[in-house]
Design a protein around this motif. Structure first.
Motif, PDB file in Angstrom:
ATOM      1  N   THR A 132       0.839  -1.189   0.000  1.00 49.59           N
ATOM      2  CA  THR A 132       0.000   0.000   0.000  1.00 49.59           C
ATOM      3  C   THR A 132       0.880   1.246   0.000  1.00 49.59           C
ATOM      4  O   THR A 132       2.048   1.195   0.412  1.00 49.59           O
ATOM      5  CB  THR A 132      -0.897   0.029   1.248  1.00 49.59           C
ATOM      6  OG1 THR A 132      -0.050  -0.034   2.411  1.00 49.59           O
ATOM      7  CG2 THR A 132      -1.861  -1.138   1.264  1.00 49.59           C
ATOM      8  N   PRO A 133       0.372   2.399  -0.429  1.00 51.02           N
ATOM      9  CA  PRO A 133       1.148   3.646  -0.295  1.00 51.02           C
ATOM     10  C   PRO A 133       1.556   3.855   1.162  1.00 51.02           C
ATOM     11  O   PRO A 133       0.728   3.756   2.064  1.00 51.02           O
ATOM     12  CB  PRO A 133       0.170   4.715  -0.780  1.00 51.02           C
ATOM     13  CG  PRO A 133      -0.739   3.990  -1.721  1.00 51.02           C
ATOM     14  CD  PRO A 133      -0.905   2.614  -1.131  1.00 51.02           C
ATOM     15  N   GLY A 134       2.822   4.094   1.392  1.00 52.95           N
ATOM     16  CA  GLY A 134       3.319   4.218   2.755  1.00 52.95           C
ATOM     17  C   GLY A 134       3.634   2.900   3.415  1.00 52.95           C
ATOM     18  O   GLY A 134       4.042   2.864   4.579  1.00 52.95           O
ATOM     19  N   GLY A 135       3.465   1.781   2.678  1.00 53.67           N
ATOM     20  CA  GLY A 135       3.722   0.460   3.238  1.00 53.67           C
ATOM     21  C   GLY A 135       5.197   0.237   3.511  1.00 53.67           C
ATOM     22  O   GLY A 135       6.077   0.916   2.968  1.00 53.67           O
ATOM     23  N   GLU A 172      16.321   1.721  -6.810  1.00 55.77           N
ATOM     24  CA  GLU A 172      15.856   1.443  -8.177  1.00 55.77           C
ATOM     25  C   GLU A 172      14.389   1.036  -8.185  1.00 55.77           C
ATOM     26  O   GLU A 172      13.638   1.384  -9.106  1.00 55.77           O
ATOM     27  CB  GLU A 172      16.691   0.323  -8.798  1.00 55.77           C
ATOM     28  CG  GLU A 172      18.079   0.718  -9.232  1.00 55.77           C
ATOM     29  CD  GLU A 172      18.891  -0.470  -9.715  1.00 55.77           C
ATOM     30  OE1 GLU A 172      19.960  -0.255 -10.291  1.00 55.77           O
ATOM     31  OE2 GLU A 172      18.458  -1.635  -9.496  1.00 55.77           O
ATOM     32  N   ALA A 173      13.979   0.294  -7.160  1.00 57.82           N
ATOM     33  CA  ALA A 173      12.585  -0.161  -7.076  1.00 57.82           C
ATOM     34  C   ALA A 173      11.644   0.932  -6.586  1.00 57.82           C
ATOM     35  O   ALA A 173      10.423   0.736  -6.597  1.00 57.82           O
ATOM     36  CB  ALA A 173      12.496  -1.377  -6.158  1.00 57.82           C
ATOM     37  N   GLY A 174      12.192   2.052  -6.133  1.00 53.75           N
ATOM     38  CA  GLY A 174      11.363   3.169  -5.698  1.00 53.75           C
ATOM     39  C   GLY A 174      11.184   3.286  -4.199  1.00 53.75           C
ATOM     40  O   GLY A 174      10.372   4.102  -3.738  1.00 53.75           O
ATOM     41  N   PHE A 175      11.932   2.504  -3.424  1.00 49.90           N
ATOM     42  CA  PHE A 175      11.773   2.541  -1.972  1.00 49.90           C
ATOM     43  C   PHE A 175      12.573   3.683  -1.352  1.00 49.90           C
ATOM     44  O   PHE A 175      13.664   4.027  -1.813  1.00 49.90           O
ATOM     45  CB  PHE A 175      12.230   1.220  -1.345  1.00 49.90           C
ATOM     46  CG  PHE A 175      11.261   0.094  -1.529  1.00 49.90           C
ATOM     47  CD1 PHE A 175      10.152  -0.031  -0.705  1.00 49.90           C
ATOM     48  CD2 PHE A 175      11.452  -0.850  -2.534  1.00 49.90           C
ATOM     49  CE1 PHE A 175       9.253  -1.067  -0.874  1.00 49.90           C
ATOM     50  CE2 PHE A 175      10.560  -1.888  -2.712  1.00 49.90           C
ATOM     51  CZ  PHE A 175       9.461  -1.994  -1.888  1.00 49.90           C
ATOM     52  N   ALA A 245      12.595  -0.205   4.828  1.00 47.74           N
ATOM     53  CA  ALA A 245      12.312   0.727   3.736  1.00 47.74           C
ATOM     54  C   ALA A 245      10.816   0.953   3.623  1.00 47.74           C
ATOM     55  O   ALA A 245      10.009   0.181   4.163  1.00 47.74           O
ATOM     56  CB  ALA A 245      12.871   0.174   2.426  1.00 47.74           C
ATOM     57  N   ARG A 246      10.455   2.008   2.890  1.00 47.69           N
ATOM     58  CA  ARG A 246       9.059   2.392   2.813  1.00 47.69           C
ATOM     59  C   ARG A 246       8.674   2.791   1.385  1.00 47.69           C
ATOM     60  O   ARG A 246       9.491   3.328   0.638  1.00 47.69           O
ATOM     61  CB  ARG A 246       8.772   3.558   3.751  1.00 47.69           C
ATOM     62  CG  ARG A 246       7.319   3.692   4.114  1.00 47.69           C
ATOM     63  CD  ARG A 246       7.104   4.659   5.263  1.00 47.69           C
ATOM     64  NE  ARG A 246       5.743   4.569   5.754  1.00 47.69           N
ATOM     65  CZ  ARG A 246       5.213   5.382   6.659  1.00 47.69           C
ATOM     66  NH1 ARG A 246       5.960   6.354   7.179  1.00 47.69           N
ATOM     67  NH2 ARG A 246       3.975   5.211   7.068  1.00 47.69           N
ATOM     68  N   LYS A 247       7.437   2.530   1.033  1.00 52.94           N
ATOM     69  CA  LYS A 247       6.921   2.917  -0.282  1.00 52.94           C
ATOM     70  C   LYS A 247       6.448   4.373  -0.228  1.00 52.94           C
ATOM     71  O   LYS A 247       5.316   4.676  -0.493  1.00 52.94           O
ATOM     72  CB  LYS A 247       5.773   1.975  -0.690  1.00 52.94           C
ATOM     73  CG  LYS A 247       5.304   2.162  -2.113  1.00 52.94           C
ATOM     74  CD  LYS A 247       4.180   1.203  -2.437  1.00 52.94           C
ATOM     75  CE  LYS A 247       3.602   1.444  -3.820  1.00 52.94           C
ATOM     76  NZ  LYS A 247       2.559   0.467  -4.169  1.00 52.94           N
ATOM     77  N   ALA A 248       7.342   5.236   0.191  1.00 57.09           N
ATOM     78  CA  ALA A 248       7.063   6.672   0.285  1.00 57.09           C
ATOM     79  C   ALA A 248       8.295   7.324   0.879  1.00 57.09           C
ATOM     80  O   ALA A 248       9.053   6.671   1.607  1.00 57.09           O
ATOM     81  CB  ALA A 248       5.845   6.968   1.158  1.00 57.09           C
ATOM     82  N   CYS A 249       8.487   8.604   0.599  1.00 57.04           N
ATOM     83  CA  CYS A 249       9.594   9.327   1.201  1.00 57.04           C
ATOM     84  C   CYS A 249       9.049  10.466   2.063  1.00 57.04           C
ATOM     85  O   CYS A 249       7.942  10.898   1.858  1.00 57.04           O
ATOM     86  CB  CYS A 249      10.525   9.894   0.117  1.00 57.04           C
ATOM     87  SG  CYS A 249      11.492   8.621  -0.715  1.00 57.04           S
TER      88      CYS A 249
END
Length: 249
Positions: A132-135, A172-175, A245-249
């Motif tokens: 999820t976003p922020g996961g 690279e994966a966006g984390f 790591a997180r799916k958001a910065c």
């Protein structure tokens, strides 16, 4: 100990399950991961996925905290053990490079000593997709290519990681990398010696799996010291890399 859970005979799984309860390497790594899981504090409505769940230890731990947890493994014996010992827990057979979950469907992914067996770019892209976003993503991988030994070959490893390589793959994966640290710094000389000697006498590497109880206790105390100090200073190397790591910065 890296890759230990990827030999999947039922007898091997039982041996690893017992080791997870007492072995210094497992107990130290669990302490790091549990501190991160406490920090993340998932709600009861969120789902967690343990990729390469092995004996199901993390699935069980998450469930004990009220988190809806799912174990995924590519091989049937691991899932059979999970269902036999913990029939209330969920297990799915599948491939980490093609996760059988819809996009943005889980809030936390654990991938512990799994990535080194895979096409890591594809596996991390899949982890990004289903989070999820922020996961959150928690990783553990074997570190220091110079430690490559017969143990890595037997476990089916494709690589050992440097800090720079793992950072590169995650980015690279966006984390967004929240924490990236080495584990097993204080015991690194002992591990390096064991791996070097193991090139000449592979049986010596078995000492890592079956340390005498007094030695195991001493090493456990040393790792608790490492973990305590590691909260304040980053260790410059170690035999394992841990990443949050997180799916958001």
């Amino acid at each position: 100990m890296e890759g230990a859970t990827h030999s999947f005979s039922p007898e091997r799984l039982e041996r690893i399950a017992r080791m997870e309860e007492w072995h210094f390497w497992f107990r130290g790594r669990q302490a790091y991961i549990e501190s991160w899981l406490t920090r993340i504090a998932l709600s009861h409505s969120e789902r967690a996925l343990d990729i390469g769940c092995g004996t199901g230890w993390m699935v069980r731990w998450l469930a004990s905290k009220g988190v809806r947890s799912i174990g995924l493994d590519s091989l049937a014996p691991a899932l059979a053990r999970l269902r036999a010992y913990h029939p209330t827990l969920s297990g799915v057979q599948g491939d980490a490079e093609r996760l059988p979950f819809r996009a943005a469907s889980v809030s936390l992914i654990l991938c512990l000593d799994v990535l080194e067996h895979l096409d890591d770019r594809q596996a991390l892209q899949e982890a990004w997709r289903v989070l999820t976003p922020g996961g959150w993503l928690i990783l553990a991988v074997p570190a220091v290519p110079g430690l490559w030994s017969a143990r890595d070959e037997a476990a089916g490893h494709r690589r050992r990681y440097t800090r720079a390589l793992l950072r590169q793959r995650l980015q690279e994966a966006g984390f967004c990398i929240v924490d990236l640290r080495f584990y097993m710094f204080l015991l690194f000389p002992l591990i390096a010696l064991t791996r070097w000697l193991g090139r000449f006498r592979p049986s010596l590497q078995e000492i890592e799996e079956r340390p005498p109880s007094l030695l195991n206790s001493m090493l456990s105390h040393l790792l608790r010291l490492e973990i305590g100090i590691g909260r304040h200073i980053p260790w410059p190397w170690g035999s394992t890399l841990l990443a949050l790591a997180r799916k958001a910065c």
